[in-house]
Structures are given as structure tokens and as C-alpha cells.
Design a protein around this motif. Structure first.
Motif, short mmCIF file in Angstrom:
data_model
loop_
_atom_site.label_atom_id
_atom_site.label_comp_id
_atom_site.label_asym_id
_atom_site.label_seq_id
_atom_site.Cartn_x
_atom_site.Cartn_y
_atom_site.Cartn_z
N ALA A 35 0.82 -1.15 -0.05
CA ALA A 35 0.02 -0.03 0.16
C ALA A 35 1.03 1.23 0.10
N TRP A 117 -6.13 5.28 -2.95
CA TRP A 117 -6.19 4.07 -1.95
C TRP A 117 -7.03 4.34 -0.98
N CYS A 131 -3.53 -7.35 0.09
CA CYS A 131 -2.42 -6.44 0.27
C CYS A 131 -1.76 -6.80 1.65
#
Length: 389
Positions: A35, A117, A131
Motif C-alpha cells: 500500500a 487508495w 495487500c
């Protein structure tokens, strides 16, 4: 775990596509290795910036993303001045003369990445994020694709979307051919404060050792993008801060006066990548996985966002087609994007080769072309309209 769509790569283009599909009713998964790092409150200017076209800004705004960017860190471009390598030829573009609010916006990579995001992490319905995770194998079946993750998880998808960059792993697994060549140039990026105001003007100098650009940032700052031949780039990176500022100021004809380095220069190799096919049954490529162009036009990210916008529209408006991985449906995306991509590849690759030539006839012709284009408002507006989309 079964999904309609699995997107591999959560960069700006892949994440924007997912945001555009939020009300499609499709069950989506995202596979991303890491991320974006949170941005500290006292963060300086990001070395990596994008020139976002009005069309791309409108697309991000329609997703509720553009509004979340810190306005004080966005810079509209009102004018652009492009210079040939003979000291006289030039091209001028003006938003005012064209009846437009602006030509583009300069935005920081990490600001965009974090906004998109964060929006994805709030999409609880119909989105599953893996993730940190990596896909280690893809196996195509007739009606689905099997994806194995590095942690052992097995996913099934009707459609896999490769948004994993110019060296796309997904593209290689699919056996899609590419033609490519190295430009033998390094893209050097760094930020400077300037002695003179830039007045929201972008500058570009086509030089015989590469292409130098200044993109305006707030408060008398600019982002430099210098696509320099490898030998020149290595010399620049070896200079002291003071010597680098002097070298860049001289190359820019002291247009903005004395420069002071704000962020250390970073470099990346420049390559041309043409992808033979954007789709195959149950697979689509978008963003840098679908094309790799020279940054001299500043259009790489806009090309990718147009991919995302087009693909989202096709998947959402697929009518009675229930299979989002159907090859005939995906071919609509490929047909819609081929012309735009090919045009940008030809323009950027052609200009790079043209200004990289030492042929005296070509030197004269390329600068004459600048002058002639600058005197033809209809042609200039035609060039600008494509860049604004």
C-alpha cells in the motif's frame, strides 16, 4: 474465492478503474504488493509529479477523488512554451487563447496515490483487497482464470486485469508480445525553487542531448524533468547541488533566474514499449502494462486513465452480457483504445528520434516545423485538444 474481476496492480490507473466500477454490481478483488506509505504532515514536495489533463481531472472528479486532493498542492498550467534546439524556433500554447480554464494540472504522485487508495479501503461492498500479496501463477480455463497467490490462496475470476506496470508480469504470463527499444536516456526528476515567478507556465526545451522541462509548482517552485542522454545524465548526477543548479539554469536559458535544489535528483531509464494486443480471452491490459511511451509529452498517466475510463464504461454498459470476461466484449475496449495509444506512440517516439538526430537537414526541418505550427492556430488547437482529453 470467486470474483467477477481481479485487478493485479493497485497504482493510480488500476485503483481508479476499481473506483469507477464501485456501482457496477461486479464482485472485484485487488492484488497489490504494498500500500502507499502515509504522507507525513510536514512532507516536502514529491519528486515524482504528473501533468493531469482536464479530461483526466474530470474523470477523477466524477469518482469523488479529485475533490479530496489538497488544493494548495495543485498547480494549474495556463500557458506552455516549447522551444526548438536552434535558439529561435518555438511553440506557444495558451489556455486563455483557446477559451479554456487551464491546459493541465500538476499533481504529486503520492497525493494522488493516497487519495485513491484511501477511497478503495472504504469500498467494503463488492471489493476485496489482498495487500500485501503477489500473484505467482495464472491458469486460463474456458470460463474462468485460476490465480494462485504467494500465501497459497487460490482465486477464480471471469476477468483478469493487468495494471502492473511497464514490465508487466501479467502480460508475460499471458504470452502477449511486445516490441520495444531503449532510448539510451535517463529521465532525471528534481524540484527547485526559482528566483523568478513562473506565472503558471510550463516550459520545455528540445535539446540535442535530450529534452528539458519545467513544470510549475506552488510558491515559485518547479519540477524539472530532464530526459537526458545517458552520458549527460551521469554527468549531471555526479555534480554538487550548486553545480547542478547552475547547469540546469544555463540549459533553461536562465528563464526563471537562479535555481535552488529542493529535492535530490532521481533517475529512471527510458524505453519505448508497444504491446501487440491489449486483450485476450479473460484478460485486459491497462496503463503502463498496455503501453510505454517517452515522457516528453507528459501524457503517460493520462493515457492510462483514459484506458481505465473506457474499460469501466464498457464493463458497466455491457447490456445483457453477463460474462465480463467475454472476448467479444473485451475487443470493444481494444478497438476503442488502439487509435489513441498508437497516435501517442507515434508522436512521442517520432519527436524523440527527430530531435535526437544530428542530420543538418533534419535539424532545419524540425525547427521549421515548430515555427510553422506556431503560426497555424487550427493545427495548434488540434494538437492541444488531444492532449486535453
Amino acid at each position: 474465492m470467486k470474483f467477477d474481476i481481479v485487478v493485479i496492480g493497485g497504482g493510480l490507473v488500476g485503483a481508479s478503474l476499481i473506483a469507477a466500477l464501485k456501482e457496477s454490481g461486479l464482485k472485484v478483488a485487488l492484488i497489490e504488493s504494498r500500500a502507499p506509505a502515509p504522507i507525513p504532515e510536514d512532507a516536502g514536495w514529491d519528486s515524482r509529479i504528473y501533468a493531469i489533463s482536464p479530461g483526466s481531472a474530470a474523470f477523477l472528479q466524477s469518482l469523488g477523488l479529485w475533490q479530496q486532493l489538497a488544493k494548495e498542492r495543485l498547480t494549474p498550467i495556463y500557458e506552455m512554451k516549447v522551444f526548438g534546439d536552434d535558439g529561435a524556433a518555438r511553440l506557444d500554447f495558451s489556455a486563455y487563447d483557446s477559451g479554456l480554464p487551464e491546459l493541465a494540472f500538476i499533481a504529486e504522485n503520492r497525493q494522488l496515490q493516497n487519495v485513491v487508495w484511501n477511497a478503495l479501503t472504504q469500498l467494503d461492498e463488492n471489493l476485496t483487497i489482498f495487500c500485501p500479496a503477489q500473484c505467482v501463477s495464472l491458469t486460463w480455463q474456458e470460463s474462468w482464470v485460476d490465480l494462485q497467490l504467494s500465501d497459497g490462496n487460490i482465486l477464480q475470476a471471469a476477468l483478469v486485469i493487468g495494471a502492473d506496470g511497464v514490465n508487466s508480469w501479467v502480460r508475460k504470463q499471458a504470452g502477449i508480445e511486445v516490441t520495444q527499444h531503449a532510448y539510451h536516456q535517463i529521465g532525471l526528476v528534481a524540484n527547485f525553487s526559482t528566483q523568478l515567478p513562473h506565472y503558471n507556465t510550463a516550459y520545455q526545451w528540445f535539446r540535442r542531448d535530450g529534452v528539458l522541462a519545467f513544470l510549475p509548482l506552488p510558491n515559485e517552485h518547479v519540477s524539472m524533468v530532464w530526459s537526458a542522454n545517458e552520458s549527460q545524465a551521469n554527468k549531471l548526477r555526479a555534480l554538487s547541488d550548486e553545480a547542478l543548479c547552475q547547469e540546469v539554469a544555463v540549459a533553461a536559458n536562465h528563464t526563471l533566474g537562479k535555481l535552488q535544489l529542493v529535492t535530490q535528483p532521481i533517475g529512471f531509464p527510458l524505453n519505448f514499449v508497444h504491446v501487440r494486443a491489449l486483450v485476450k480471452p479473460r484478460l485486459v491490459l491497462i496503463g503502463d502494462a498496455a503501453h510505454g511511451i517517452h515522457p516528453l509529452a507528459g501524457q503517460g498517466v493520462n493515457l492510462g486513465l483514459r484506458d481505465a475510463r473506457e474499460l469501466a464504461g464498457i464493463l458497466i454498459n455491457r447490456g445483457l452480457q453477463t460474462d465480463c470476461g467475454d472476448y467479444r466484449l473485451l475487443r470493444r475496449y481494444e478497438r476503442a483504445r488502439k487509435e489513441d495509444i498508437l497516435a501517442m506512440e507515434l508522436v512521442t517516439d517520432g519527436l524523440q528520434k527527430l530531435f535526437g538526430s544530428a542530420d543538418p537537414i533534419l535539424i532545419r526541418l524540425r525547427n521549421l516545423g515548430f515555427e510553422m505550427t506556431n503560426r497555424m492556430p487550427l493545427l495548434k488547437n488540434r494538437l492541444m485538444q488531444h492532449a486535453l482529453s
